[in-house]
Design an enzyme around this catalytic site. Structure first.
Site, PDB file in Angstrom:
ATOM      1  N   ALA A 166      51.541 -43.703  -3.888  1.00 11.70           N
ATOM      2  CA  ALA A 166      51.706 -43.187  -2.527  1.00 11.70           C
ATOM      3  C   ALA A 166      53.182 -42.980  -2.262  1.00 11.70           C
ATOM      4  O   ALA A 166      54.045 -43.595  -2.913  1.00 11.70           O
ATOM      5  CB  ALA A 166      51.111 -44.158  -1.496  1.00 11.70           C
ATOM      6  N   ALA A 168      56.144 -42.199   1.070  1.00  5.81           N
ATOM      7  CA  ALA A 168      56.382 -42.157   2.511  1.00  5.81           C
ATOM      8  C   ALA A 168      57.802 -41.663   2.757  1.00  5.81           C
ATOM      9  O   ALA A 168      58.499 -41.251   1.834  1.00  5.81           O
ATOM     10  CB  ALA A 168      56.162 -43.542   3.119  1.00  5.81           C
ATOM     11  N   SER A 169      58.240 -41.718   4.017  1.00  5.86           N
ATOM     12  CA  SER A 169      59.523 -41.125   4.383  1.00  5.86           C
ATOM     13  C   SER A 169      60.705 -41.828   3.724  1.00  5.86           C
ATOM     14  O   SER A 169      61.690 -41.190   3.359  1.00  5.86           O
ATOM     15  CB  SER A 169      59.692 -41.155   5.900  1.00  5.86           C
ATOM     16  N   GLY A 171      60.387 -44.487   1.102  1.00  4.99           N
ATOM     17  CA  GLY A 171      60.197 -44.885  -0.290  1.00  4.99           C
ATOM     18  C   GLY A 171      58.846 -44.486  -0.828  1.00  4.99           C
ATOM     19  O   GLY A 171      58.071 -43.789  -0.168  1.00  4.99           O
ATOM     20  N   GLN A 172      58.556 -44.902  -2.049  1.00  2.00           N
ATOM     21  CA  GLN A 172      57.244 -44.660  -2.636  1.00  2.00           C
ATOM     22  C   GLN A 172      56.722 -45.957  -3.247  1.00  2.00           C
ATOM     23  O   GLN A 172      57.488 -46.876  -3.544  1.00  2.00           O
ATOM     24  CB  GLN A 172      57.275 -43.534  -3.664  1.00  2.00           C
ATOM     25  N   VAL A 173      55.400 -46.011  -3.423  1.00  2.00           N
ATOM     26  CA  VAL A 173      54.722 -47.269  -3.734  1.00  2.00           C
ATOM     27  C   VAL A 173      54.097 -47.223  -5.129  1.00  2.00           C
ATOM     28  O   VAL A 173      53.517 -46.211  -5.531  1.00  2.00           O
ATOM     29  CB  VAL A 173      53.635 -47.572  -2.681  1.00  2.00           C
ATOM     30  N   LYS A 204      57.280 -51.294  -3.293  1.00  2.00           N
ATOM     31  CA  LYS A 204      57.853 -50.139  -2.581  1.00  2.00           C
ATOM     32  C   LYS A 204      59.311 -49.998  -2.980  1.00  2.00           C
ATOM     33  O   LYS A 204      60.101 -50.933  -2.848  1.00  2.00           O
ATOM     34  CB  LYS A 204      57.721 -50.317  -1.076  1.00  2.00           C
ATOM     35  N   ASP A 332      54.967 -50.489  14.644  1.00  2.00           N
ATOM     36  CA  ASP A 332      54.559 -49.219  14.023  1.00  2.00           C
ATOM     37  C   ASP A 332      53.087 -49.269  13.600  1.00  2.00           C
ATOM     38  O   ASP A 332      52.766 -49.095  12.418  1.00  2.00           O
ATOM     39  CB  ASP A 332      55.456 -48.944  12.810  1.00  2.00           C
TER      40      ASP A 332
END
Length: 339
Positions: A166, A168-169, A171-173, A204, A332
């Site tokens: 996955a 995201a804005s 980082g990545q997982v 992450k 969030d």
């Protein structure tokens, strides 16, 4: 977040600022002209047209690589009333976990750099260890070979052929299982190794250019609010600075892990809330740009029917408790952060 330093730094780099403005502004301007054209052709109300424009907006935000813009898009996805389009909100909602990945090799280089303080201990333990795991047979990718040959990375057994699962804005997982054994004990100590060895975790890793991108974006935002403050009331500059402080706070994963552990202590232990689970953070393997947390399986929203109603009930009870009792609240709670 140091607003004065950011302003001082980029005031001396007008070409860099101009290039960034063009990169962000021109695609969005073209997108806006597309909306005007749709209106002139009387097709702006069609579902296919709205879907197309929503997807274009999402793609522009992704290509901009702007943390500030992507996070703004994520926030707007929760407010279809402001967007005036449910379809646009659905498209922007995909920014939660699909923002485009960066190189896995770069990600592992960042991970090795961040965990460099434990590398000597891991390397020594690796030499003494005969072999605590069996190497995969068959064809292996370059990433797989890198992981197996590196003393630090080989502490983890990565899923998905060591590719991200996955993005995201910020980082990545990656999904991985922490290997038991003397190498892990040397890295984080016997007690922590006993607790984390054999567990599946989410790793992450922060994007390599995210800090510089966030600083330049905040320069543009702050300069814009300084100009706006001359024509309207309210301290819009202070609002921008508050956003900047929160944005830069998110760039420190050690802080995020500490907050997660505090939140877990209040809501994730099962003592008061048996219907809420919060992933544990492996603080021993977490650094400013690398976050290691317990992997939790679940179904991402939107949830339909009774399941969705129950999620709302739990969310309302938990949020009210955070605001009125503990004072520590999840800031969030979009569906990308809930299962």
């Amino acid at each position: 977040y140091d607003a004065k330093s950011i302003i001082s730094y980029y005031d001396q780099r007008p070409w860099e600022v101009g290039l960034r403005l063009n990169m962000l502004g021109l695609p969005l301007l073209g997108w806006y002209f597309g909306l005007l054209t749709d209106n002139l052709l009387k097709i702006d109300g069609k579902e296919s047209t709205e879907r197309k424009r929503g997807a274009e907006l999402r793609e522009h935000l992704v290509r901009s690589k702007s943390v500030a813009l992507i996070k703004s898009g994520q926030a707007l996805s929760l407010r279809p009333d402001l967007l005036k389009s449910k379809i646009w909100a659905e498209e922007l909602g995909r920014l939660v976990d699909s923002v485009g990945s960066f190189s896995d090799l770069d990600a592992f280089a960042i991970m090795k750099d961040e965990l460099g303080d434990i590398y000597p201990k891991v390397k020594r333990a690796k030499k003494l260890e005969s072999s605590s795991f069996t190497r995969r047979s068959g064809k292996r990718t370059r990433l797989s070979r890198l992981v197996e040959s590196d003393p630090l990375l080989s502490m983890f057994e990565f899923y998905n052929d060591a590719r991200s699962v996955a993005s995201a804005s910020i980082g990545q997982v990656y999904k991985a299982r922490i290997r038991r054994g003397p190498v892990l004990e040397a890295a984080i100590g016997k007690e922590a190794a006993k607790r984390w060895g054999g567990l599946t975790v989410a790793i992450k890793i922060q994007r390599p250019d995210v800090a510089a991108s966030a600083a330049l974006d905040m320069y543009l935002i702050r300069r814009t609010t300084m100009w706006l403050s001359k024509f309207r009331g309210g301290d819009v500059v202070a609002i921008a600075d508050t956003f900047g402080q929160q944005l830069f706070g998110e760039l420190d994963y050690t802080r995020e892990a500490q907050n997660c552990e505090r939140f877990r202590g209040l809501y994730g232990t099962g003592e008061r809330w048996d219907d809420v689970d919060v992933p544990a953070s492996c603080v021993e393997l977490t650094r400013k740009r690398v976050l290691v947390q317990e992997w939790i399986e679940g179904e991402k929203g939107p949830w339909k029917g009774e399941k969705g109603i129950e999620m709302v009930r739990i969310g309302l009870r938990c949020s009210t408790d955070q605001l009125l009792r503990t004072g520590l609240f999840h800031a969030d709670p979009h569906r990308g952060n809930l299962l």
